[in-house]
Design a protein around this motif. Structure first.
Motif, PDB file in Angstrom:
ATOM      1  N   TRP A 406     -36.123  49.895   7.677  1.00  0.00           N
ATOM      2  CA  TRP A 406     -34.952  49.779   7.313  1.00  0.00           C
ATOM      3  C   TRP A 406     -33.915  49.285   8.550  1.00  0.00           C
ATOM      4  CZ3 TRP A 406     -31.923  52.493  10.485  1.00  0.00           C
ATOM      5  CH2 TRP A 406     -32.760  53.778  11.329  1.00  0.00           C
ATOM      6  N   ALA A 407     -34.555  49.449   9.647  1.00  0.00           N
ATOM      7  CA  ALA A 407     -33.883  48.869  10.856  1.00  0.00           C
ATOM      8  C   ALA A 407     -33.453  47.571  10.987  1.00  0.00           C
ATOM      9  CB  ALA A 407     -34.476  49.477  12.071  1.00  0.00           C
ATOM     10  N   GLY A 408     -34.500  46.612  10.277  1.00  0.00           N
ATOM     11  CA  GLY A 408     -34.519  45.196  10.377  1.00  0.00           C
ATOM     12  C   GLY A 408     -33.367  45.012   9.218  1.00  0.00           C
ATOM     13  N   VAL A 409     -32.849  45.809   8.425  1.00  0.00           N
ATOM     14  CA  VAL A 409     -31.902  45.478   7.490  1.00  0.00           C
ATOM     15  C   VAL A 409     -30.433  45.923   8.109  1.00  0.00           C
ATOM     16  CG1 VAL A 409     -31.029  45.690   5.097  1.00  0.00           C
ATOM     17  CG2 VAL A 409     -33.462  45.276   5.686  1.00  0.00           C
ATOM     18  N   VAL A 410     -30.457  47.054   8.399  1.00  0.00           N
ATOM     19  CA  VAL A 410     -29.036  47.886   8.875  1.00  0.00           C
ATOM     20  C   VAL A 410     -28.508  47.390  10.263  1.00  0.00           C
ATOM     21  CG1 VAL A 410     -28.317  50.010   9.529  1.00  0.00           C
ATOM     22  CG2 VAL A 410     -30.005  49.931   7.985  1.00  0.00           C
ATOM     23  N   VAL A 411     -29.442  47.212  11.140  1.00  0.00           N
ATOM     24  CA  VAL A 411     -28.921  46.717  12.304  1.00  0.00           C
ATOM     25  C   VAL A 411     -28.240  44.996  11.983  1.00  0.00           C
ATOM     26  CG1 VAL A 411     -29.182  45.885  14.836  1.00  0.00           C
ATOM     27  CG2 VAL A 411     -30.390  47.933  13.826  1.00  0.00           C
ATOM     28  N   VAL A 415     -24.121  44.233  12.399  1.00  0.00           N
ATOM     29  CA  VAL A 415     -23.388  42.956  13.275  1.00  0.00           C
ATOM     30  C   VAL A 415     -22.966  42.101  12.406  1.00  0.00           C
ATOM     31  CG1 VAL A 415     -24.223  41.461  14.996  1.00  0.00           C
ATOM     32  CG2 VAL A 415     -25.481  43.553  15.042  1.00  0.00           C
ATOM     33  N   LEU A 416     -23.373  41.572  11.518  1.00  0.00           N
ATOM     34  CA  LEU A 416     -22.776  40.643  10.520  1.00  0.00           C
ATOM     35  C   LEU A 416     -21.573  41.018  10.021  1.00  0.00           C
ATOM     36  CD1 LEU A 416     -26.014  38.519   9.376  1.00  0.00           C
ATOM     37  CD2 LEU A 416     -24.290  37.753  11.109  1.00  0.00           C
ATOM     38  N   GLY A 417     -21.746  42.403   9.346  1.00  0.00           N
ATOM     39  CA  GLY A 417     -20.601  42.913   8.844  1.00  0.00           C
ATOM     40  C   GLY A 417     -19.356  43.074   9.679  1.00  0.00           C
ATOM     41  N   GLY A 418     -19.789  43.710  10.890  1.00  0.00           N
ATOM     42  CA  GLY A 418     -18.572  43.958  11.996  1.00  0.00           C
ATOM     43  C   GLY A 418     -17.959  42.321  12.218  1.00  0.00           C
ATOM     44  N   HIS A 419     -18.889  41.462  12.285  1.00  0.00           N
ATOM     45  CA  HIS A 419     -18.112  40.215  12.526  1.00  0.00           C
ATOM     46  C   HIS A 419     -17.412  39.667  11.733  1.00  0.00           C
ATOM     47  CE1 HIS A 419     -17.816  35.932  13.435  1.00  0.00           C
ATOM     48  NE2 HIS A 419     -18.624  35.569  12.433  1.00  0.00           N
ATOM     49  N   LEU A 420     -17.710  39.611  10.247  1.00  0.00           N
ATOM     50  CA  LEU A 420     -16.808  39.424   9.232  1.00  0.00           C
ATOM     51  C   LEU A 420     -15.678  40.244   9.008  1.00  0.00           C
ATOM     52  CD1 LEU A 420     -16.703  37.282   6.805  1.00  0.00           C
ATOM     53  CD2 LEU A 420     -17.724  39.077   5.473  1.00  0.00           C
ATOM     54  N   ALA A 421     -15.809  41.501   9.333  1.00  0.00           N
ATOM     55  CA  ALA A 421     -14.574  42.329   9.260  1.00  0.00           C
ATOM     56  C   ALA A 421     -13.710  41.892  10.239  1.00  0.00           C
ATOM     57  CB  ALA A 421     -15.082  43.741   9.471  1.00  0.00           C
ATOM     58  N   VAL A 422     -14.160  41.616  11.289  1.00  0.00           N
ATOM     59  CA  VAL A 422     -12.817  41.331  12.589  1.00  0.00           C
ATOM     60  C   VAL A 422     -12.117  40.131  12.143  1.00  0.00           C
ATOM     61  CG1 VAL A 422     -12.823  40.259  14.959  1.00  0.00           C
ATOM     62  CG2 VAL A 422     -14.170  42.340  14.463  1.00  0.00           C
ATOM     63  N   GLN A 423     -13.133  39.129  11.488  1.00  0.00           N
ATOM     64  CA  GLN A 423     -12.454  37.656  11.244  1.00  0.00           C
ATOM     65  C   GLN A 423     -11.335  37.631  10.109  1.00  0.00           C
ATOM     66  OE1 GLN A 423     -13.058  35.007  13.261  1.00  0.00           O
ATOM     67  NE2 GLN A 423     -14.141  36.536  14.206  1.00  0.00           N
ATOM     68  N   VAL A 424     -11.881  38.655   9.076  1.00  0.00           N
ATOM     69  CA  VAL A 424     -10.951  39.126   7.706  1.00  0.00           C
ATOM     70  C   VAL A 424      -9.695  39.624   8.423  1.00  0.00           C
ATOM     71  CG1 VAL A 424     -10.724  40.416   5.716  1.00  0.00           C
ATOM     72  CG2 VAL A 424     -12.765  39.270   6.088  1.00  0.00           C
ATOM     73  N   LEU A 425      -9.836  40.615   9.310  1.00  0.00           N
ATOM     74  CA  LEU A 425      -8.368  41.180   9.746  1.00  0.00           C
ATOM     75  C   LEU A 425      -7.641  40.407  10.411  1.00  0.00           C
ATOM     76  CD1 LEU A 425     -10.000  44.882  10.817  1.00  0.00           C
ATOM     77  CD2 LEU A 425      -8.664  44.304   9.050  1.00  0.00           C
ATOM     78  N   LEU A 426      -8.353  39.352  11.348  1.00  0.00           N
ATOM     79  CA  LEU A 426      -7.362  38.360  12.111  1.00  0.00           C
ATOM     80  C   LEU A 426      -6.714  37.380  11.177  1.00  0.00           C
ATOM     81  CD1 LEU A 426      -9.743  37.824  15.054  1.00  0.00           C
ATOM     82  CD2 LEU A 426      -7.624  38.948  15.186  1.00  0.00           C
ATOM     83  N   ALA A 427      -7.495  37.052  10.168  1.00  0.00           N
ATOM     84  CA  ALA A 427      -6.818  36.140   9.231  1.00  0.00           C
ATOM     85  C   ALA A 427      -5.750  36.562   8.572  1.00  0.00           C
ATOM     86  CB  ALA A 427      -8.023  35.474   8.164  1.00  0.00           C
ATOM     87  N   HIS A 428      -6.010  37.755   8.011  1.00  0.00           N
ATOM     88  CA  HIS A 428      -5.043  38.605   7.276  1.00  0.00           C
ATOM     89  C   HIS A 428      -3.740  38.915   8.296  1.00  0.00           C
ATOM     90  CE1 HIS A 428      -2.746  40.825   4.315  1.00  0.00           C
ATOM     91  NE2 HIS A 428      -2.756  42.063   5.263  1.00  0.00           N
TER      92      HIS A 428
END
Length: 536
Positions: A406-411, A415-428
């Motif tokens: 599960w660590a190979g999926v969660v980690v 990381v990618l989810g956090g990156h996308l969240a930052v980009q979405v918040l910045l765009a909005h």
């Protein structure tokens, strides 16, 4: 009598000559087809996400007004300074020639930018070291807030980026055809038409590669690049002689408009604008937010891993083919290694050319331009995306071996989810800021009209000459919205030389000759501190 077993063959069967190569080719074609479908899905998701985060009703920005006002529905025309080119007006012509609808224009531009994203990364389906690199690269680039924000914008940088990444992807193909030559020329022409400085920064590494790399030598590549540069630069050169007196004169005036291009270091400025503003001029009071800088860190790490993967040739992602035993897994790993070790073209130049081209585009902005905007480096992000995508696929391939599983999926997901969240918040967030700031232009124009300035002429004037507006910031868009001509403070040599009918100032005192003019604060603005001074 002994029974012989061929590698991968049934008992008593001898594998046919070329059977392994045919199987490899079939697996490769299947992987390309799957990656192509994913690329289409990524492009559709890009269009939808950009429309959700950046409203199609967002008023046109400063630069967009300059480009759109070339057409009568968006008049009056604003000054078209030396650094600007005719590429964006050409893009918006199918809508701007007959309609003044901002929504319709943004829908058209969203379709164009989505098509450009697809065409830019499509060549990498067969050039890249693994077909899935192409959709992952498109997702990394298209998921940036800068790309999402400008998807529906009448701005040149995204199209420059897609022209660059598409041209490089076609250039490095080992088997060139008239169609690939035409694609290289079209990509270079598009980039040069949009931003001539970027176009020549792209063309120079390609020309050097065509001259220095034995496998790429030949008239075809050189002719394609030179033809693209000539086609893209021709409108700019013609206008230079018609309006500015020559190429040197236009370059000189463009340098002055941009604050005097000169040797300097602006690396920090480009770090500060990764979360906005859209233009940092000057950048002295802006700081670097660690969260916003995560893309630079992630990009650097992924590119490094991608280069390592190309050197070591590890198995990345999932393989194709049947079977789940050790022998089948070994065969799939070997196929992937062969794909990585044998890109479509000479290995080291194919790896190096996108990176060197990305650097060639970035260096002038980092070393010569005294201000920064996040969109300036979009071509650099796009050209680094394929190598970064390979790095990401490599990491995901190794993550599958993690224990616990599960660590190979969660980690990676975090990381990618956090990156996308930052980009979405910045765009909005930047879209919200721009909606408020551009709404102020309308509120200021309404205040001017209440005090007799606006609607194209000065109230009580005996002539049909438009009113003249001046100020200390955003004069050109303010004058356009108010129906006035901009004065000389931002209109430059094309500004109206007459005495202004009103001054619009934000947090600034009027000049001595206007200190006795009646002044009126503009209520209800997004950015406080606007005051209009009307000539008696």
């Amino acid at each position: 009598m002994s029974v012989r077993r061929g590698a991968g063959g049934a008992a008593g069967e001898e594998p046919a000559v070329g059977e392994g190569a045919a199987g490899h080719a079939g697996a490769r074609d299947g992987a390309v087809l799957r990656a192509h479908r994913i690329l289409i899905g990524v492009c559709c998701a890009f269009a939808l996400l950009s429309a959700v985060l950046v409203p199609l009703t967002l008023p046109l920005g400063w630069d967009e007004l300059v480009y759109a006002s070339r057409y009568s529905p968006y008049g009056p025309a604003t000054p078209f300074s030396a650094p600007r080119t005719r590429g964006v007006p050409l893009l918006i012509a199918p809508v701007a020639l007959w309609s003044d609808s901002v929504v319709l224009l943004r829908v058209w531009l969203t379709l164009l930018s989505t098509a450009a994203l697809y065409l830019g990364f499509r060549p990498w389906l067969r050039v890249a070291y693994q077909p899935s690199v192409a959709p992952v690269a498109a997702a990394l680039y298209g998921g940036l807030w800068i790309t999402l924000f400008y998807a529906s914008a009448a701005m040149p940088n995204h199209y420059t980026a897609m022209g660059a990444v598409g041209a490089v992807g076609l250039f490095v193909r080992s088997r060139q055809t008239p169609l690939t030559y035409a694609g290289v020329a079209a990509g270079v022409a598009l980039a040069t038409l949009m931003r001539p400085n970027d176009g020549f920064a792209i063309g120079l590494p390609l020309l050097l590669a065509a001259l220095l790399v034995p496998a790429w030598r030949g008239r075809g590549r050189v002719t394609a690049v030179l033809g693209g540069l000539a086609a893209g630069a021709l409108p700019w050169a013609v206008e230079a002689y018609v309006r500015f007196g020559g190429v040197r004169e236009r370059l000189t005036e463009a340098s002055e408009v941009q604050g005097d291009l000169r040797p300097l270091l602006s690396f920090a400025h480009h770090l500060t604008v990764m979360d906005g503003p859209l233009l940092c001029r000057p950048c002295d009071n802006d700081g670097i937010r660690p969260v916003a800088a995560e893309w630079w860190l992630l990009l650097s790490f992924l590119v490094a891993v991608g280069l390592w993967a190309l050197r070591r040739g590890p198995a990345v992602g999932g393989g194709s083919g049947s079977g789940s035993g050790p022998a089948a897994r070994q065969d799939r790993r070997q196929i992937l290694r062969q794909d990585l070790r044998q890109p479509d073209g000479p290995r080291i130049p194919t790896i190096a050319l996108p990176l060197l081209t990305a650097l060639a585009i970035a260096l002038p902005y980092l070393l010569l331009v005294p201000y920064a905007a996040p969109r300036f480096l979009l071509p650099t992000h796009a050209l680094l995306a394929p190598t970064a995508a390979l790095g990401l696929l490599t990491l995901l391939g190794h993550a599958r071996a993690f224990r616990p599983r599960w660590a190979g999926v969660v980690v990676p997901g975090l990381v990618l989810g956090g990156h996308l969240a930052v980009q979405v918040l910045l765009a909005h967030g930047n879209a919200t800021i721009q909606a408020g700031a551009r709404g102020d232009w309308t509120r200021i124009a309404e205040a001017l009209e209440r005090h007799g300035v606006g609607n194209g002429s000065r109230s009580g004037s005996d002539t049909d000459d438009p009113c003249v507006l001046d100020g200390n910031t955003a004069v050109i868009p303010l004058a356009h919205v108010a129906g006035c001509a901009p004065g000389g403070s931002e209109g430059g040599s094309e500004g109206d030389p007459r005495e202004p009918d009103a001054l619009v100032l934000r947090r600034a005192a009027p000049p001595h000759w206007a200190r006795d003019w009646p002044q009126h604060a503009v209520p209800g603005t997004y950015a406080p501190g606007w005051v209009i001074h009307v000539r008696p």
